[in-house]
Structure formats: structure tokens, C-alpha cells
Scaffold this active site. Sequence first.
Site, PDB file in Angstrom:
ATOM      1  N   ASP A 185       0.813  -1.211   0.000  1.00 35.19           N
ATOM      2  CA  ASP A 185       0.000   0.000   0.000  1.00 35.19           C
ATOM      3  C   ASP A 185       0.848   1.263   0.000  1.00 35.19           C
ATOM      4  OD1 ASP A 185      -3.065   0.906   0.713  1.00 35.19           O
ATOM      5  OD2 ASP A 185      -1.592   2.226   1.646  1.00 35.19           O
TER       6      ASP A 185
ATOM      7  N   VAL B 212      -5.503   2.321   0.045  1.00 37.04           N
ATOM      8  CA  VAL B 212      -5.571   1.739  -1.295  1.00 37.04           C
ATOM      9  C   VAL B 212      -6.026   0.288  -1.220  1.00 37.04           C
ATOM     10  CG1 VAL B 212      -4.327   1.303  -3.429  1.00 37.04           C
ATOM     11  CG2 VAL B 212      -3.765   3.316  -2.074  1.00 37.04           C
ATOM     12  N   ASP B 213      -5.549  -0.452  -0.226  1.00 37.94           N
ATOM     13  CA  ASP B 213      -6.004  -1.831  -0.036  1.00 37.94           C
ATOM     14  C   ASP B 213      -7.502  -1.874   0.234  1.00 37.94           C
ATOM     15  OD1 ASP B 213      -3.847  -3.761  -0.282  1.00 37.94           O
ATOM     16  OD2 ASP B 213      -2.905  -2.725   1.386  1.00 37.94           O
ATOM     17  N   VAL B 214      -7.979  -0.953   1.052  1.00 33.50           N
ATOM     18  CA  VAL B 214      -9.416  -0.917   1.359  1.00 33.50           C
ATOM     19  C   VAL B 214     -10.211  -0.611   0.091  1.00 33.50           C
ATOM     20  CG1 VAL B 214     -11.208   0.291   2.663  1.00 33.50           C
ATOM     21  CG2 VAL B 214      -9.032  -0.289   3.764  1.00 33.50           C
TER      22      VAL B 214
ATOM     23  N   GLY C  24     -10.262  -3.617  -2.103  1.00 34.07           N
ATOM     24  CA  GLY C  24     -11.190  -4.616  -1.573  1.00 34.07           C
ATOM     25  C   GLY C  24     -12.633  -4.278  -1.884  1.00 34.07           C
TER      26      GLY C  24
END
Length: 381
Positions: free
Chosen positions: A141, A169-171, A174
Site C-alpha cells: 500500500d 488503497v487496499d481498502v 477490496g
Amino acid sequence: MSETALGPLRVLDFSRVLAGPFATMLLADLGATVIKVERPGTGDDTRSWGPPYDAAGQATYFQSVNRNKTSVALDLANPDDLAHARALALEADVVVENFRPGVMQRLGLGPEVLLAANPGLVLCSVTGFGSGGGAALPGYDLLIQAVGGLMSITGDPAGEPQKVGVALVDVLAGLFASVGILAALRHRDRTGQGQRVEIDLLSSLLAALVNQGSAYTSGGTVPARMGNRHPSIAPYELVPCADHELALAVGNDRQFAALCEVIGLPELAEDSRFVTNPARVAHRTGLRALLEDHFGKRPAAEWAAELSAAGVPAGEVNDVAGAFALAERLGLNPTVDLPRPDGTSVRLTRNPIGLSATPPRYETAPPDAPGQLTLPLPGWS
């Protein structure tokens, strides 16, 4: 138990860390049966990402994205375990993975193999930079925030670029993954055919830049760091009060006029420098100086209460504890308690999706250790 939106959907989750597990947790909350595939012994990397830990010694990072799942320990380098993984995939409705591109193919679990044997399968791959020229690049991230431009617009203009305080960014990836999976399932409902869902972190970030992205793509402007100010709205920033800062988010001329009334300067709303939002943006420095003179005379909480009563978006800058306390006071019930096998429970942030007929479920805490399930699992549901 109430009806769920996604029961009896079966999801096999090979993903680790954050983006993939966040997507599969959302599906699990909505009723899907999710089996998380973990390495024997160590499990998901985030099981060791601490402190902080909870009272039972579990890493809170892992807990944040793994509720409502069960865990199976499989060594994919072991032929027997790999055969079990393949059998589970062929019985699944959805397979999610975030290996580097090519790994699933080398394991014999690539889309060509799985879709040929299970034509209705939805196979979601989450990568850092896609499967083309960026296939070999690691998708962390912090790295995506840096190369993807987010850090260039975050932080004080006089300081260094800053990352957002959570792996945002990961969220985002997802969330995009879960939307893509649901769209593919809708297509399967109509046609019986599964498909691949491909999500990469860099594209997810670029899409999430929204107005900052379009400033460049359609306006030819490269955005820069502005601290807490907004490039297109004023006043939309933090202002110092007698004790600490106040967030002020004035989005239209009516709100600005109400702000001027509250601070005792109604004439500012008719001043040619401030009468419209574009004018306020052009004269933001002078406007801020006037606001600082007045807001510095009283505590932030007093200003927030008075401005909110007048319909002006304003609020104190909370820490995380204060944010949860605010949600509690507003009746939003921000947390849920999930039971552990030993009779204790873990408190986590609830799913924010409200569904009147098929609400999210909260049945089990994140698995305490990898490998709850006993193999083989024929006909799992």
C-alpha cells in the site's frame, strides 16, 4: 437467524493481508460461507503484525478483516494439500486470490483450468500493478500511495509527501473487488457462466482520485499538496480556535452566509472577494486571516455546536476514540461483539451496509489460529 443476502454462496479465499481479505469479509458479513486458506503454522502474514494485540494475544490487524470466516491450513507446495485446494475450488462459487500473476497457473489453479472444470466459477484476482508490465512489482500500500500520486496531494505543501494514516488503497481495492464479484455473480445468475474479475491496486487508486484525477485528465492541471485546504472549495479546511482546530467544510454560498452570521461578520457574505465560491477560492488567504481572527477567540466545541445549529458543516478534530464515541452518541452502533470458542468475545467495527431485509450477520470472531477445519471437506456449504 435472519435471512442473508448471499447465503448459501461459497467463497474460497486464498488472499492474504488486507485487500482480498477485506473483500471476502464483506461477502461473509452478507451471508457467504468463506473458507480462508492459510499457511500451516504461521497463517496469514497479518497474524504477526503487532502490536497492538487484544486481551487474548491476537493481532488486531488480522482481526480487522477476517470475521465470519473459517480457516483451513494448506501447504500449496505439498501435492496432497494442493489436491485438497483444487477440490475446494471446484466446489466453490467464488475463488479470491492475491498471489503475484502466474502463481495460480503454476499451481494448476489458473482460470483456464478452474473455469473449464467449474464453468460457473467467479475467480477474482487482486494484484498490485496488473498482470502485464507490472506483474513482477510488489503491491504494498505505501508503494502504491507513493507511485500512484496520492502522497503527492497529501500533507503540508512545505513538508514531505505523506501517506494516509490507514492502508487506504487496499481498502479501496477490496471494495472494488467485492463490487466486481457481485456483478459477476449477477451475470452468472442470468447466464450460468462465471468469469474472471481482475483488480489492481494502482488502477483502484487512480479511480479513487476522483476530482483530483479529472483535474489532470480533463483539466490539464497536476494537483499538488495543499495541507487541509481544498483545491476547489473555500473555506474547506481546519481553522485554529482558542484550544485546538475546527474542521470547517463550507460547500455553498448559503452555508457561507450562515457562517458569516454566526461569527458576527454578515457583511463578508456580500463582499465581492467572497460572494461566490470561485471568488473565495481566489481570495482564500485573505479569507483565512479574517476567520482566524474570530475563531481564535473561543473553544472549538463551542464553535462546532453553534455552527452546526446554523446548518454550517463544522466539527472538532477527533482522535479514533472520539470518533467511535461520536458514532455512539448518534445512535450508529459502530461496533459489534463476536463470540470466540472459549466464551470470550472480540469487539470490531461493524459493517456499514444497512439492509432492511437481509442485514449483515455477525456470527464468529476471526479464527484464532490457522486450520480450524478438518480435511477433506466434501460438499462444503
